[in-house]
Design a protein around this motif. Structure first.
Motif, PDB file in Angstrom:
ATOM      1  N   GLU A  40      -2.568   3.816  -6.920  1.00  0.00           N
ATOM      2  CA  GLU A  40      -2.752   4.604  -5.703  1.00  0.00           C
ATOM      3  C   GLU A  40      -4.097   4.283  -5.057  1.00  0.00           C
ATOM      4  O   GLU A  40      -4.202   4.154  -3.831  1.00  0.00           O
ATOM      5  CB  GLU A  40      -2.659   6.094  -6.018  1.00  0.00           C
ATOM      6  CG  GLU A  40      -2.836   6.986  -4.813  1.00  0.00           C
ATOM      7  CD  GLU A  40      -2.709   8.469  -5.137  1.00  0.00           C
ATOM      8  OE1 GLU A  40      -2.656   9.260  -4.179  1.00  0.00           O
ATOM      9  OE2 GLU A  40      -2.666   8.835  -6.332  1.00  0.00           O
ATOM     10  N   LYS A  41      -5.116   4.130  -5.877  1.00  0.00           N
ATOM     11  CA  LYS A  41      -6.460   3.833  -5.370  1.00  0.00           C
ATOM     12  C   LYS A  41      -6.469   2.510  -4.595  1.00  0.00           C
ATOM     13  O   LYS A  41      -7.022   2.425  -3.496  1.00  0.00           O
ATOM     14  CB  LYS A  41      -7.441   3.771  -6.543  1.00  0.00           C
ATOM     15  CG  LYS A  41      -8.865   3.503  -6.161  1.00  0.00           C
ATOM     16  CD  LYS A  41      -9.755   3.499  -7.403  1.00  0.00           C
ATOM     17  CE  LYS A  41     -11.186   3.179  -7.060  1.00  0.00           C
ATOM     18  NZ  LYS A  41     -12.044   3.153  -8.252  1.00  0.00           N
ATOM     19  N   LYS A  44      -4.393   2.856  -1.281  1.00  0.00           N
ATOM     20  CA  LYS A  44      -5.116   3.630  -0.262  1.00  0.00           C
ATOM     21  C   LYS A  44      -6.313   2.847   0.279  1.00  0.00           C
ATOM     22  O   LYS A  44      -6.635   2.933   1.461  1.00  0.00           O
ATOM     23  CB  LYS A  44      -5.517   4.989  -0.816  1.00  0.00           C
ATOM     24  CG  LYS A  44      -4.301   5.901  -0.945  1.00  0.00           C
ATOM     25  CD  LYS A  44      -4.652   7.301  -1.343  1.00  0.00           C
ATOM     26  CE  LYS A  44      -3.404   8.178  -1.293  1.00  0.00           C
ATOM     27  NZ  LYS A  44      -3.666   9.538  -1.736  1.00  0.00           N
ATOM     28  N   ARG A  45      -6.943   2.063  -0.569  1.00  0.00           N
ATOM     29  CA  ARG A  45      -8.040   1.202  -0.113  1.00  0.00           C
ATOM     30  C   ARG A  45      -7.506   0.168   0.892  1.00  0.00           C
ATOM     31  O   ARG A  45      -8.132  -0.103   1.916  1.00  0.00           O
ATOM     32  CB  ARG A  45      -8.689   0.510  -1.313  1.00  0.00           C
ATOM     33  CG  ARG A  45      -9.955  -0.238  -0.975  1.00  0.00           C
ATOM     34  CD  ARG A  45     -10.579  -0.890  -2.197  1.00  0.00           C
ATOM     35  NE  ARG A  45     -11.068   0.108  -3.141  1.00  0.00           N
ATOM     36  CZ  ARG A  45     -10.915   0.035  -4.457  1.00  0.00           C
ATOM     37  NH1 ARG A  45     -10.288  -0.982  -5.003  1.00  0.00           N
ATOM     38  NH2 ARG A  45     -11.400   0.962  -5.238  1.00  0.00           N
ATOM     39  N   LEU A  47      -4.799   0.491   2.801  1.00  0.00           N
ATOM     40  CA  LEU A  47      -4.457   1.206   4.034  1.00  0.00           C
ATOM     41  C   LEU A  47      -5.707   1.510   4.854  1.00  0.00           C
ATOM     42  O   LEU A  47      -5.703   1.363   6.083  1.00  0.00           O
ATOM     43  CB  LEU A  47      -3.699   2.498   3.710  1.00  0.00           C
ATOM     44  CG  LEU A  47      -2.305   2.316   3.107  1.00  0.00           C
ATOM     45  CD1 LEU A  47      -1.764   3.650   2.605  1.00  0.00           C
ATOM     46  CD2 LEU A  47      -1.351   1.679   4.104  1.00  0.00           C
ATOM     47  N   ASP A  48      -6.777   1.909   4.185  1.00  0.00           N
ATOM     48  CA  ASP A  48      -8.041   2.171   4.881  1.00  0.00           C
ATOM     49  C   ASP A  48      -8.588   0.896   5.519  1.00  0.00           C
ATOM     50  O   ASP A  48      -9.052   0.917   6.660  1.00  0.00           O
ATOM     51  CB  ASP A  48      -9.092   2.751   3.925  1.00  0.00           C
ATOM     52  CG  ASP A  48      -8.807   4.190   3.525  1.00  0.00           C
ATOM     53  OD1 ASP A  48      -7.979   4.854   4.187  1.00  0.00           O
ATOM     54  OD2 ASP A  48      -9.409   4.649   2.534  1.00  0.00           O
ATOM     55  N   SER A  53      -1.568   3.839   8.866  1.00  0.00           N
ATOM     56  CA  SER A  53      -1.110   5.147   8.419  1.00  0.00           C
ATOM     57  C   SER A  53      -0.272   5.025   7.149  1.00  0.00           C
ATOM     58  O   SER A  53       0.590   4.144   7.043  1.00  0.00           O
ATOM     59  CB  SER A  53      -0.270   5.807   9.513  1.00  0.00           C
ATOM     60  OG  SER A  53       0.365   6.960   9.009  1.00  0.00           O
ATOM     61  N   ILE A  54      -0.499   5.932   6.218  1.00  0.00           N
ATOM     62  CA  ILE A  54       0.290   5.973   4.987  1.00  0.00           C
ATOM     63  C   ILE A  54       1.753   6.300   5.292  1.00  0.00           C
ATOM     64  O   ILE A  54       2.653   5.954   4.522  1.00  0.00           O
ATOM     65  CB  ILE A  54      -0.314   6.983   3.983  1.00  0.00           C
ATOM     66  CG1 ILE A  54       0.260   6.767   2.582  1.00  0.00           C
ATOM     67  CG2 ILE A  54      -0.110   8.412   4.463  1.00  0.00           C
ATOM     68  CD1 ILE A  54      -0.448   7.554   1.499  1.00  0.00           C
ATOM     69  N   TRP A 106       2.823   6.805  -1.414  1.00  0.00           N
ATOM     70  CA  TRP A 106       1.875   5.828  -0.875  1.00  0.00           C
ATOM     71  C   TRP A 106       2.546   4.465  -0.682  1.00  0.00           C
ATOM     72  O   TRP A 106       2.017   3.606   0.004  1.00  0.00           O
ATOM     73  CB  TRP A 106       0.596   5.731  -1.697  1.00  0.00           C
ATOM     74  CG  TRP A 106       0.705   5.119  -3.066  1.00  0.00           C
ATOM     75  CD1 TRP A 106       0.813   3.787  -3.358  1.00  0.00           C
ATOM     76  CD2 TRP A 106       0.693   5.794  -4.321  1.00  0.00           C
ATOM     77  NE1 TRP A 106       0.873   3.604  -4.718  1.00  0.00           N
ATOM     78  CE2 TRP A 106       0.795   4.814  -5.334  1.00  0.00           C
ATOM     79  CE3 TRP A 106       0.593   7.127  -4.690  1.00  0.00           C
ATOM     80  CZ2 TRP A 106       0.812   5.141  -6.685  1.00  0.00           C
ATOM     81  CZ3 TRP A 106       0.604   7.435  -6.037  1.00  0.00           C
ATOM     82  CH2 TRP A 106       0.717   6.451  -7.012  1.00  0.00           C
TER      83      TRP A 106
END
Length: 190
Positions: A40-41, A44-45, A47-48, A53-54, A106
């Motif tokens: 997940e980390k 999300k990194r 996506l950032d 957008s998730i 995610w």
């Protein structure tokens, strides 16, 4: 392609994947950004980094069906639907398939499907085989910007130390077609 340079970059990229980092690599039509889909980390990194957008969900790319099978709710696929996917794979076709109920949001975004592709591109095959599983795959660009077509583009856009697998993009002129395998709807065809 220099075999030594490729192997050196492959080892570096695999280490980054194990460390839950993001890498760039050549795909059929452009460079992609990827990471471990079970982290997940890392997702999300990614996506950032892309400013994505998730809710949109992501594509998983693999070298073989066993690497994506765990993400798919096969009980909701007919024999004909599977036959259609395997007819187009390996290749530049991404299919939206019913997601296994354990697949995290995610990866699926706001959907109950997961986008999957079995690639015929040398670099993706090597990455997935050595890593031992599928990768998240999305274009190497900031959302709504032009995708990177060369290693140099990636380094310019994401920094000179960004891990990039050595190699060249394939012969496709457009991103993979995305087809919803359940209803046959063409989601992306460019």
């Amino acid at each position: 392609m220099s075999k030594d340079y490729f192997l050196s970059s492959l080892i570096k990229c695999i280490r980054k994947l194990y460390d839950k980092k993001i890498i760039a690599y050549p795909t059929e039509a452009m460079f992609g950004l990827g990471c471990d889909p079970t982290s997940e980390k890392a997702v999300k990194r990614l996506l950032d980094l892309k400013k994505r957008s998730i809710k949109k969900g992501l594509i998983l790319v693999a070298s073989n069906y066993n690497q994506i099978k765990m993400y798919i709710n096969e009980s909701k696929l007919s024999a004909q639907q599977k036959k259609t996917m395997f007819f187009h794979w390996p290749g530049p076709y991404t299919f939206l398939v019913p997601a296994n109920s354990l697949v995290p949001c995610w990866l699926t975004g706001q959907f109950d499907t997961i986008a999957v592709r079995i690639s015929a591109h040398f670099s993706i095959i090597k990455l997935c085989n050595v890593f031992g599983k599928a990768l998240v795959s999305t274009s190497a660009n900031i959302s709504n910007m032009s995708p990177c077509l060369t290693r140099e583009d990636v380094l310019k856009d994401f920094g000179k130390d960004f891990p990039v697998l050595y190699g060249h993009i394939g012969n496709e002129s457009h991103p993979s077609k995305i087809i919803n395998i359940v209803n046959g709807k063409l989601i992306r065809y460019v």
